[in-house]
Design an enzyme around this catalytic site. Structure first.
Site, PDB file in Angstrom:
ATOM      1  N   HIS A  17       0.859  -1.241   0.039  1.00 47.39           N
ATOM      2  CA  HIS A  17      -0.083  -0.053  -0.146  1.00 47.39           C
ATOM      3  C   HIS A  17       0.826   1.333  -0.064  1.00 47.39           C
ATOM      4  CE1 HIS A  17      -3.298  -2.593   2.261  1.00 47.39           C
ATOM      5  NE2 HIS A  17      -3.493  -2.429   1.014  1.00 47.39           N
ATOM      6  N   LYS A  41     -18.478  -6.304   6.046  1.00 51.68           N
ATOM      7  CA  LYS A  41     -17.584  -6.928   6.358  1.00 51.68           C
ATOM      8  C   LYS A  41     -16.846  -6.807   7.909  1.00 51.68           C
ATOM      9  CE  LYS A  41     -14.499  -7.046   2.413  1.00 51.68           C
ATOM     10  NZ  LYS A  41     -13.149  -6.605   1.620  1.00 51.68           N
ATOM     11  N   ARG A  89      -1.764  -5.997  -8.573  1.00 54.66           N
ATOM     12  CA  ARG A  89      -0.612  -7.063  -8.329  1.00 54.66           C
ATOM     13  C   ARG A  89      -0.435  -8.025  -9.396  1.00 54.66           C
ATOM     14  NH1 ARG A  89      -2.866  -8.042  -2.485  1.00 54.66           N
ATOM     15  NH2 ARG A  89      -4.686  -8.029  -3.790  1.00 54.66           N
ATOM     16  N   SER A 127      -2.938  -7.742   2.615  1.00 52.48           N
ATOM     17  CA  SER A 127      -3.302  -7.648   4.128  1.00 52.48           C
ATOM     18  C   SER A 127      -3.745  -9.118   4.680  1.00 52.48           C
ATOM     19  CB  SER A 127      -4.754  -6.600   4.223  1.00 52.48           C
ATOM     20  OG  SER A 127      -4.277  -5.518   4.038  1.00 52.48           O
TER      21      SER A 127
HETATM   22  O1  PNS Z   1      -8.628  -2.895  -0.154  1.00 54.79           O
HETATM   23  P1  PNS Z   1      -9.811  -3.545  -1.024  1.00 54.79           P
HETATM   24  O2  PNS Z   1     -10.665  -4.431   0.019  1.00 54.79           O
HETATM   25  O3  PNS Z   1      -9.583  -4.179  -2.170  1.00 54.79           O
HETATM   26  O4  PNS Z   1     -10.593  -2.061  -1.140  1.00 54.79           O
HETATM   27  C1  PNS Z   1     -11.801  -2.242  -1.874  1.00 54.79           C
HETATM   28  C2  PNS Z   1     -12.826  -1.008  -1.860  1.00 54.79           C
HETATM   29  C3  PNS Z   1     -12.955  -0.733  -0.393  1.00 54.79           C
HETATM   30  C4  PNS Z   1     -11.990  -0.067  -2.525  1.00 54.79           C
HETATM   31  C5  PNS Z   1     -14.104  -1.335  -2.656  1.00 54.79           C
HETATM   32  O5  PNS Z   1     -14.739  -2.212  -1.965  1.00 54.79           O
HETATM   33  C6  PNS Z   1     -14.845   0.135  -2.633  1.00 54.79           C
HETATM   34  O6  PNS Z   1     -14.712   0.892  -3.085  1.00 54.79           O
HETATM   35  N1  PNS Z   1     -15.913  -0.074  -1.741  1.00 54.79           N
HETATM   36  C7  PNS Z   1     -17.063   1.141  -1.494  1.00 54.79           C
HETATM   37  C8  PNS Z   1     -18.394   0.687  -2.067  1.00 54.79           C
HETATM   38  C9  PNS Z   1     -18.519   1.189  -3.535  1.00 54.79           C
HETATM   39  O7  PNS Z   1     -18.165   2.277  -3.942  1.00 54.79           O
HETATM   40  N2  PNS Z   1     -18.933   0.293  -4.233  1.00 54.79           N
HETATM   41  C10 PNS Z   1     -19.268   0.501  -5.734  1.00 54.79           C
HETATM   42  C11 PNS Z   1     -18.123   0.105  -6.496  1.00 54.79           C
HETATM   43  S1  PNS Z   1     -17.954  -1.505  -6.898  1.00 54.79           S
END
Ligand code: PNS
Length: 163
Positions: A17, A41, A89, A127
């Site tokens: 990150h 979650k 990644r 993570s």
């Molecule tokens: O670190 P991660 O778990 O890959 O992050 C994922 C994250 C938090 C960036 C993604 O789940 C997100 O943007 N969540 C917010 C909800 C949202 O906007 N959803 C619509 C797009 S699919």
């Protein structure tokens, strides 16, 4: 001024990150690292801990840390950001990221999602790897910023001496 948002769960923050955040900070005027709160979650670290750990690890003038419960598109609109930065990644990340990028484009057409390819030495890092190694008391010093290593290790494997 171009504002970029770098969203994620950061449960917990990893060196992977940090690399993405550092590189993004050189590309945009302002970068907001955003801990997204997903009510469905059950993260290992609380939102406050995740924000605190990011703040302790990132000391870059144009980078701030925030948290948000809701749609990323709504946050991006709220703060006037026009870029969403994600790290990639491997091809395994791609399908999910592709879907999110297209969804966000629909919800916030003014914002572009850009992907930074992870540094080769961080390709395996996530993570969940940190959580798994740490929960068995393994050495996580190669995976997480030194500033927060002890805290993360202590939370993942409370019985052990982590100094
Ligand atoms: O670190 P991660 O778990 O890959 O992050 C994922 C994250 C938090 C960036 C993604 O789940 C997100 O943007 N969540 C917010 C909800 C949202 O906007 N959803 C619509 C797009 S699919």
């Amino acid at each position: 001024m171009t504002i970029a948002v770098c969203p994620g769960s950061f449960d917990p923050v990893t060196k992977g990150h940090l690399d993405i955040i550092q590189r993004a900070s050189k590309m945009f005027d302002k970068v907001i690292v955003l801990v997204i709160v997903n009510p469905d979650k059950h993260p290992t670290f609380t939102t406050e801990e995740r924000v605190e750990m990011l703040r302790a690890s990132v000391n870059i003038d144009n980078v701030t840390v925030d948290s948000y419960c809701g749609l990323l598109a709504d946050y991006v609109r709220k703060v006037g950001a026009t870029v969403i930065v994600k790290g990639l990644r491997a091809t395994t990340d791609f399908e999910y990221e592709f879907q999110m990028a297209l969804t966000n484009k629909k919800l916030a057409p003014f914002a572009e999602t850009i992907f930074l390819i992870t540094a080769a030495h961080n390709m395996y890092l996530s993570s969940s790897v940190v959580r798994q190694v740490g929960s068995f008391g393994g050495d996580i010093s190669g995976f997480v910023p030194e500033q927060v290593r002890e805290k993360i290790a202590g939370r993942l494997c409370p019985g052990k001496d982590h100094v």
